[in-house]
Design a protein around this motif. Structure first.
Motif, PDB file in Angstrom:
ATOM      1  N   TYR A 136     -69.158 -14.943 -15.124  1.00 14.39           N
ATOM      2  CA  TYR A 136     -70.578 -15.065 -14.781  1.00 14.39           C
ATOM      3  C   TYR A 136     -71.129 -16.302 -15.459  1.00 14.39           C
ATOM      4  CZ  TYR A 136     -75.549 -14.105 -14.488  1.00 14.39           C
ATOM      5  OH  TYR A 136     -76.885 -14.204 -14.249  1.00 14.39           O
ATOM      6  N   ILE A 137     -71.784 -17.152 -14.675  1.00 10.58           N
ATOM      7  CA  ILE A 137     -72.417 -18.349 -15.228  1.00 10.58           C
ATOM      8  C   ILE A 137     -73.918 -18.112 -15.239  1.00 10.58           C
ATOM      9  CG2 ILE A 137     -72.771 -20.821 -14.948  1.00 10.58           C
ATOM     10  CD1 ILE A 137     -70.067 -20.896 -13.518  1.00 10.58           C
ATOM     11  N   ALA A 138     -74.485 -18.113 -16.404  1.00 13.70           N
ATOM     12  CA  ALA A 138     -75.913 -17.867 -16.591  1.00 13.70           C
ATOM     13  C   ALA A 138     -76.718 -19.069 -16.103  1.00 13.70           C
ATOM     14  CB  ALA A 138     -76.202 -17.579 -18.060  1.00 13.70           C
ATOM     15  N   PRO A 139     -78.009 -18.862 -15.854  1.00 16.48           N
ATOM     16  CA  PRO A 139     -78.855 -19.982 -15.403  1.00 16.48           C
ATOM     17  C   PRO A 139     -78.899 -21.157 -16.382  1.00 16.48           C
ATOM     18  CG  PRO A 139     -79.989 -17.907 -15.037  1.00 16.48           C
ATOM     19  CD  PRO A 139     -78.737 -17.597 -15.800  1.00 16.48           C
ATOM     20  N   ASP A 140     -78.662 -20.895 -17.672  1.00 14.22           N
ATOM     21  CA  ASP A 140     -78.679 -22.001 -18.643  1.00 14.22           C
ATOM     22  C   ASP A 140     -77.331 -22.721 -18.721  1.00 14.22           C
ATOM     23  OD1 ASP A 140     -77.130 -20.130 -19.944  1.00 14.22           O
ATOM     24  OD2 ASP A 140     -78.332 -20.093 -21.774  1.00 14.22           O
ATOM     25  N   GLY A 141     -76.332 -22.295 -17.918  1.00 13.54           N
ATOM     26  CA  GLY A 141     -75.034 -22.955 -17.857  1.00 13.54           C
ATOM     27  C   GLY A 141     -73.972 -22.347 -18.734  1.00 13.54           C
ATOM     28  N   SER A 142     -74.318 -21.332 -19.529  1.00 15.74           N
ATOM     29  CA  SER A 142     -73.311 -20.705 -20.389  1.00 15.74           C
ATOM     30  C   SER A 142     -72.432 -19.763 -19.566  1.00 15.74           C
ATOM     31  CB  SER A 142     -73.994 -19.937 -21.525  1.00 15.74           C
ATOM     32  OG  SER A 142     -74.828 -18.931 -21.006  1.00 15.74           O
ATOM     33  N   VAL A 143     -71.157 -19.679 -19.956  1.00 15.09           N
ATOM     34  CA  VAL A 143     -70.179 -18.870 -19.235  1.00 15.09           C
ATOM     35  C   VAL A 143     -69.959 -17.570 -19.995  1.00 15.09           C
ATOM     36  CG1 VAL A 143     -67.818 -18.790 -18.368  1.00 15.09           C
ATOM     37  CG2 VAL A 143     -69.083 -20.941 -18.334  1.00 15.09           C
ATOM     38  N   HIS A 144     -69.996 -16.447 -19.265  1.00 24.21           N
ATOM     39  CA  HIS A 144     -69.789 -15.123 -19.856  1.00 24.21           C
ATOM     40  C   HIS A 144     -68.668 -14.422 -19.102  1.00 24.21           C
ATOM     41  CE1 HIS A 144     -73.589 -15.376 -22.108  1.00 24.21           C
ATOM     42  NE2 HIS A 144     -74.092 -15.938 -21.014  1.00 24.21           N
ATOM     43  N   GLN A 145     -67.988 -13.501 -19.803  1.00 22.90           N
ATOM     44  CA  GLN A 145     -66.947 -12.705 -19.162  1.00 22.90           C
ATOM     45  C   GLN A 145     -67.566 -11.734 -18.157  1.00 22.90           C
ATOM     46  OE1 GLN A 145     -63.753 -13.273 -19.596  1.00 22.90           O
ATOM     47  NE2 GLN A 145     -63.085 -11.652 -18.221  1.00 22.90           N
ATOM     48  N   THR A 146     -68.694 -11.152 -18.494  1.00 21.42           N
ATOM     49  CA  THR A 146     -69.424 -10.258 -17.599  1.00 21.42           C
ATOM     50  C   THR A 146     -70.894 -10.658 -17.625  1.00 21.42           C
ATOM     51  OG1 THR A 146     -69.826  -8.648 -19.353  1.00 21.42           O
ATOM     52  CG2 THR A 146     -67.870  -8.307 -17.998  1.00 21.42           C
ATOM     53  N   ARG A 147     -71.639 -10.135 -16.676  1.00 20.29           N
ATOM     54  CA  ARG A 147     -73.067 -10.416 -16.631  1.00 20.29           C
ATOM     55  C   ARG A 147     -73.755  -9.706 -17.790  1.00 20.29           C
ATOM     56  NH1 ARG A 147     -77.076  -8.713 -11.641  1.00 20.29           N
ATOM     57  NH2 ARG A 147     -78.987  -9.449 -12.598  1.00 20.29           N
TER      58      ARG A 147
END
Length: 90
Positions: A3-14
Motif C-alpha cells: 500500500y502506498i500512502a498519499p504522502d508516498g510512504s510504502v506500507h505492507q498493509t493499509r
C-alpha cells in the motif's frame, strides 16, 4: 499487498484509520442485502428497466420472418462450400 500512502510512504498493509473503518462499515452494510438477495434469487425487473414507464422510444421491432431478427442465422441458413453434394437436401 503493498500500500502506498498519499504522502508516498510504502506500507505492507493499509494503515488503520477512520476512513478504513468507515469503508468496512459501508461494505458490510452493502454486503448483507446483496447476500440475501442472491441467496433468495429475488429478481426486481422494475428496478432495472425503470418501472412501468410509458411513452418515449420503444425497444425495437421483432425483425425478420417469424419474429427472428434478420442478423440471426440458423443451421438451415448454412450453404455447403463448393456447391454442395449429391445427397444433400435442398
Amino acid at each position: 499487498m503493498v500500500y502506498i500512502a498519499p504522502d508516498g510512504s510504502v506500507h505492507q498493509t493499509r494503515p488503520w484509520s477512520l476512513g478504513r473503518v468507515v469503508d468496512i462499515f459501508w461494505g458490510t452494510i452493502n454486503f448483507v442485502p446483496q447476500f440475501f438477495t442472491s441467496l433468495l434469487g429475488y429478481n426486481n425487473n422494475n428496478a432495472v428497466t425503470g418501472g412501468n414507464r410509458q411513452g418515449g422510444a420503444g425497444g425495437g421491432g421483432s425483425g425478420g420472418p417469424g419474429g427472428r431478427p434478420p442478423n440471426v442465422r440458423t443451421m438451415s441458413d448454412i450453404r455447403p462450400a463448393g456447391g454442395g453434394c449429391s445427397t444433400c437436401p435442398g
